[in-house]
Design a protein around this motif. Structure first.
Motif, PDB file in Angstrom:
ATOM      1  N   HIS A 194     -44.544 -15.130 -46.491  1.00 35.15           N
ATOM      2  CA  HIS A 194     -44.817 -16.452 -46.139  1.00 35.15           C
ATOM      3  C   HIS A 194     -46.141 -17.111 -46.429  1.00 35.15           C
ATOM      4  CE1 HIS A 194     -44.879 -20.347 -44.029  1.00 35.15           C
ATOM      5  NE2 HIS A 194     -45.953 -19.841 -43.202  1.00 35.15           N
ATOM      6  N   PHE A 195     -47.062 -16.315 -46.026  1.00 39.27           N
ATOM      7  CA  PHE A 195     -48.487 -16.677 -46.248  1.00 39.27           C
ATOM      8  C   PHE A 195     -49.052 -16.433 -47.728  1.00 39.27           C
ATOM      9  CE2 PHE A 195     -48.683 -16.333 -41.603  1.00 39.27           C
ATOM     10  CZ  PHE A 195     -48.868 -17.445 -41.396  1.00 39.27           C
TER      11      PHE A 195
ATOM     12  N   THR B  93     -41.817 -21.604 -52.338  1.00 32.41           N
ATOM     13  CA  THR B  93     -42.414 -20.085 -52.323  1.00 32.41           C
ATOM     14  C   THR B  93     -42.761 -19.984 -50.884  1.00 32.41           C
ATOM     15  OG1 THR B  93     -44.796 -20.680 -52.713  1.00 32.41           O
ATOM     16  CG2 THR B  93     -43.050 -20.325 -54.744  1.00 32.41           C
ATOM     17  N   GLN B  94     -42.877 -20.576 -49.841  1.00 30.95           N
ATOM     18  CA  GLN B  94     -43.231 -20.038 -48.451  1.00 30.95           C
ATOM     19  C   GLN B  94     -42.194 -20.143 -47.604  1.00 30.95           C
ATOM     20  OE1 GLN B  94     -45.823 -23.793 -48.070  1.00 30.95           O
ATOM     21  NE2 GLN B  94     -45.281 -23.702 -45.977  1.00 30.95           N
ATOM     22  N   PHE B  95     -40.973 -20.263 -48.102  1.00 33.58           N
ATOM     23  CA  PHE B  95     -39.593 -20.031 -47.374  1.00 33.58           C
ATOM     24  C   PHE B  95     -39.109 -18.795 -47.772  1.00 33.58           C
ATOM     25  CE2 PHE B  95     -40.316 -24.636 -47.287  1.00 33.58           C
ATOM     26  CZ  PHE B  95     -39.731 -25.109 -46.309  1.00 33.58           C
ATOM     27  N   LEU B  96     -38.563 -18.182 -46.808  1.00 39.87           N
ATOM     28  CA  LEU B  96     -37.653 -16.774 -47.135  1.00 39.87           C
ATOM     29  C   LEU B  96     -36.398 -17.110 -47.658  1.00 39.87           C
ATOM     30  CD1 LEU B  96     -40.183 -15.609 -45.402  1.00 39.87           C
ATOM     31  CD2 LEU B  96     -38.583 -14.051 -44.526  1.00 39.87           C
ATOM     32  N   LYS B  97     -35.563 -16.068 -48.317  1.00 38.01           N
ATOM     33  CA  LYS B  97     -34.562 -16.565 -48.892  1.00 38.01           C
ATOM     34  C   LYS B  97     -33.435 -16.993 -47.903  1.00 38.01           C
ATOM     35  CE  LYS B  97     -33.946 -14.056 -53.230  1.00 38.01           C
ATOM     36  NZ  LYS B  97     -35.107 -13.273 -53.134  1.00 38.01           N
ATOM     37  N   ASP B  98     -33.364 -16.606 -46.822  1.00 37.33           N
ATOM     38  CA  ASP B  98     -32.347 -17.192 -45.588  1.00 37.33           C
ATOM     39  C   ASP B  98     -33.072 -18.057 -44.944  1.00 37.33           C
ATOM     40  OD1 ASP B  98     -34.069 -15.780 -44.248  1.00 37.33           O
ATOM     41  OD2 ASP B  98     -32.877 -14.684 -43.062  1.00 37.33           O
ATOM     42  N   GLU B  99     -34.129 -18.848 -45.281  1.00 42.37           N
ATOM     43  CA  GLU B  99     -34.549 -19.924 -44.260  1.00 42.37           C
ATOM     44  C   GLU B  99     -33.967 -21.617 -44.883  1.00 42.37           C
ATOM     45  OE1 GLU B  99     -38.566 -17.779 -42.433  1.00 42.37           O
ATOM     46  OE2 GLU B  99     -38.850 -19.196 -44.129  1.00 42.37           O
TER      47      GLU B  99
ATOM     48  N   GLY C  89     -47.182 -17.505 -50.234  1.00 39.88           N
ATOM     49  CA  GLY C  89     -46.654 -18.912 -50.470  1.00 39.88           C
ATOM     50  C   GLY C  89     -47.396 -19.988 -50.075  1.00 39.88           C
ATOM     51  N   VAL C  90     -47.993 -19.738 -48.753  1.00 41.98           N
ATOM     52  CA  VAL C  90     -48.930 -20.890 -48.261  1.00 41.98           C
ATOM     53  C   VAL C  90     -50.326 -20.732 -49.039  1.00 41.98           C
ATOM     54  CG1 VAL C  90     -50.233 -21.529 -46.218  1.00 41.98           C
ATOM     55  CG2 VAL C  90     -47.739 -20.805 -46.158  1.00 41.98           C
ATOM     56  N   ALA C  91     -50.857 -19.573 -48.992  1.00 49.58           N
ATOM     57  CA  ALA C  91     -52.139 -19.597 -49.655  1.00 49.58           C
ATOM     58  C   ALA C  91     -52.278 -20.022 -51.002  1.00 49.58           C
ATOM     59  CB  ALA C  91     -52.641 -17.974 -49.649  1.00 49.58           C
ATOM     60  N   THR C  92     -51.186 -19.453 -51.963  1.00 46.14           N
ATOM     61  CA  THR C  92     -51.214 -19.586 -53.407  1.00 46.14           C
ATOM     62  C   THR C  92     -50.808 -21.392 -53.401  1.00 46.14           C
ATOM     63  OG1 THR C  92     -50.017 -17.639 -53.919  1.00 46.14           O
ATOM     64  CG2 THR C  92     -49.965 -19.402 -55.421  1.00 46.14           C
ATOM     65  N   VAL C  93     -50.109 -22.032 -52.759  1.00 46.27           N
ATOM     66  CA  VAL C  93     -49.829 -23.261 -52.978  1.00 46.27           C
ATOM     67  C   VAL C  93     -51.135 -24.191 -52.393  1.00 46.27           C
ATOM     68  CG1 VAL C  93     -48.671 -24.190 -50.807  1.00 46.27           C
ATOM     69  CG2 VAL C  93     -47.970 -25.182 -52.848  1.00 46.27           C
ATOM     70  N   VAL C  94     -51.772 -23.798 -51.369  1.00 46.03           N
ATOM     71  CA  VAL C  94     -52.747 -24.627 -50.725  1.00 46.03           C
ATOM     72  C   VAL C  94     -54.070 -24.447 -51.848  1.00 46.03           C
ATOM     73  CG1 VAL C  94     -54.691 -24.656 -49.018  1.00 46.03           C
ATOM     74  CG2 VAL C  94     -52.223 -24.572 -48.311  1.00 46.03           C
ATOM     75  N   LEU C  95     -54.312 -23.354 -52.319  1.00 43.77           N
ATOM     76  CA  LEU C  95     -55.347 -23.200 -53.598  1.00 43.77           C
ATOM     77  C   LEU C  95     -54.843 -23.918 -54.726  1.00 43.77           C
ATOM     78  CD1 LEU C  95     -58.064 -21.773 -54.291  1.00 43.77           C
ATOM     79  CD2 LEU C  95     -56.881 -19.948 -55.153  1.00 43.77           C
ATOM     80  N   LYS C  96     -53.845 -23.876 -55.095  1.00 40.68           N
ATOM     81  CA  LYS C  96     -53.394 -24.912 -56.224  1.00 40.68           C
ATOM     82  C   LYS C  96     -53.720 -26.263 -55.796  1.00 40.68           C
ATOM     83  CE  LYS C  96     -49.368 -24.081 -58.097  1.00 40.68           C
ATOM     84  NZ  LYS C  96     -49.702 -23.909 -59.627  1.00 40.68           N
ATOM     85  N   LEU C  97     -53.127 -26.763 -54.672  1.00 38.76           N
ATOM     86  CA  LEU C  97     -53.477 -28.147 -54.116  1.00 38.76           C
ATOM     87  C   LEU C  97     -54.980 -28.564 -54.108  1.00 38.76           C
ATOM     88  CD1 LEU C  97     -50.470 -28.169 -51.596  1.00 38.76           C
ATOM     89  CD2 LEU C  97     -50.564 -29.670 -53.745  1.00 38.76           C
TER      90      LEU C  97
END
Ligand code: AMP
Length: 289
Positions: free
Chosen positions: A127-128, A63-69, A130-138
Motif C-alpha cells: 500500500h505505501f 496502485t495503493q489498492f490491493l487486488k481484493d480491495e 503506491g502511496v509514496a510513489t503517487v505522492v512524489l509524482k504529484l
C-alpha cells in the motif's frame, strides 16, 4: 472570484506551477482521492490561509489498492467535489486519468523500508509503495511549497515526512487534525459504506482511543493492558467487529512502546477495525512528558 481551472495533463500542470513559482506565488497542495468531506475541506482551508495559490488533486490512485480491495467501487463524485473546491476558492484541480499518471512503461517505485511494513502496511502489503510513489509524482507535477495531510492517516503522514527528508524533497509537510462526526467517528470517504446503525456503533472507536489515551496519561506502564481495555469497548459496542490491530507506538518509527513509564515523547495509539461492510482506521496522538 476567478474560476477554478481543471487540469488533466501533468505537463500542463507543471508549466502552470513553474510559472506561478517564478511569479513569486506560494503554492499549497492538497492531495486527495476525491469524494470530499469536511476533513478534506479543513486541509484546503489551511492551505488557503497560508498560501497564495491552492492546488487540490483528485485522483483515485490504483496502485495503493490491493487486488481484493475497493478500487472499483471507491466513491467518486467529481461534480460535487468541483463545487466543494469552488466554495473554498481553490485555484486549480489536478484531475489526471490513469494513463496520464502511469504512462505505458511505468517502472519506478518508492519503497520506504521498515515503517511501510508495519500497521497498515502489514495488513495492506505494498500500500505505501503506491502511496509514496503517487505522492512524489504529484509533488513533482504540482511543485508546491507546502503540502497538507490529515492526521487521520497517521502512518501516511510519517511515511511522507520520511520520504521528504530522505530524498531531500524541498516541500514543507503540514499535518492537520482529524475532523470527526459529532459522535467521534473520523470523517472518511468510505463512511458512505456504513449504515446509520454502523455509524452509531463506530463511535466506539474514538471512545476506545480516548480511554486508551487517558489510561496512558494516568500512568499505566503496560501497553497491553491499555490495548485490552480498548478491545473490550470495541467488542462490546460493535457487533462482529474484527480488530485488525491496536498499537501503542512512537510517532516516527512506529516502534511499539514496551514500558510507558520509561517513555517520554509523542505516543501514537492507532487501530484498524473491520465492521460488516468496511474497514475503519483511526488514531490519537499525544505527548507524554
Ligand atoms: P483521501 O482522499 O482519503 O486520500 O484523503 C486525502 C487527505 O485528506 C489525506 O491527507 C487524509 O489524511 C486527509 N483526511 C481524510 N479524512 C480526514 C479527516 N477526517 N480529517 C482530516 N483529514 C482527513
Amino acid at each position: 472570484m476567478s474560476e477554478i481551472k481543471i487540469i488533466k495533463e501533468a505537463k500542463a500542470m507543471q508549466e502552470i506551477s513553474e510559472f506561478l513559482r517564478l511569479s513569486g506565488k506560494k503554492i499549497g497542495f492538497v492531495p486527495t482521492m476525491g469524494y470530499l468531506h469536511s476533513g478534506h475541506i479543513s486541509l484546503i482551508k489551511k492551505a488557503k490561509e497560508e498560501c497564495d495559490i491552492v492546488i487540490v488533486s483528485i485522483y483515485v490512485n490504483p496502485t495503493q489498492f490491493l487486488k481484493d480491495e475497493d478500487f472499483e467501487t471507491y466513491p467518486r463524485d467529481f461534480d460535487a467535489d468541483y463545487l466543494s473546491c469552488k466554495n473554498e476558492n481553490v485555484d486549480y484541480i489536478f484531475n489526471p486519468d490513469n494513463i496520464e499518471m502511469y504512462k505505458r512503461n511505468h517502472m519506478t517505485n518508492i519503497m520506504i523500508s521498515n515503517i511501510s511494513n508495519k500497521l497498515e502496511g502489514e495488513i495492506r502489503p505494498g500500500h505505501f509503495i503506491g502511496v509514496a510513489t503517487v505522492v512524489l509524482k504529484l509533488f513533482n507535477i504540482t511543485k508546491p511549497h507546502v503540502s497538507y495531510f490529515g492526521q487521520k492517516d497517521a502512518q501516511q503522514c510519517i511515511v511522507i515526512k520520511r520520504l521528504v527528508e530522505d530524498l531531500n524533497v524541498d516541500i514543507k509537510i503540514e499535518t492537520c487534525e482529524t475532523i470527526r462526526e459529532d459522535n467521534g467517528l473520523a470523517k472518511s470517504s468510505r463512511n458512505v459504506y456504513l449504515s446509520e446503525n454502523e455509524k452509531n456503533n463506530a463511535a466506539a472507536l474514538f471512545k476506545s482511543l480516548s480511554i486508551g489515551k487517558s489510561l496512558v496519561l494516568q500512568g499505566i506502564n503496560d501497553p497491553d493492558s491499555v490495548i485490552l481495555e480498548m478491545s473490550k469497548i470495541i467488542k462490546e459496542e460493535i457487533p462482529n467487529a474484527e480488530i485488525q490491530y491496536i498499537s501503542v507506538t512512537d510517532n516516527e518509527l512506529l516502534n511499539n512502546i514496551d514500558e510507558l513509564n520509561n517513555y517520554k515523547g509523542e505516543v501514537l495509539i492507532s487501530l484498524a477495525v473491520k465492521t460488516e461492510k468496511t474497514r475503519l482506521i483511526d488514531n490519537v496522538l499525544f505527548s507524554k512528558n
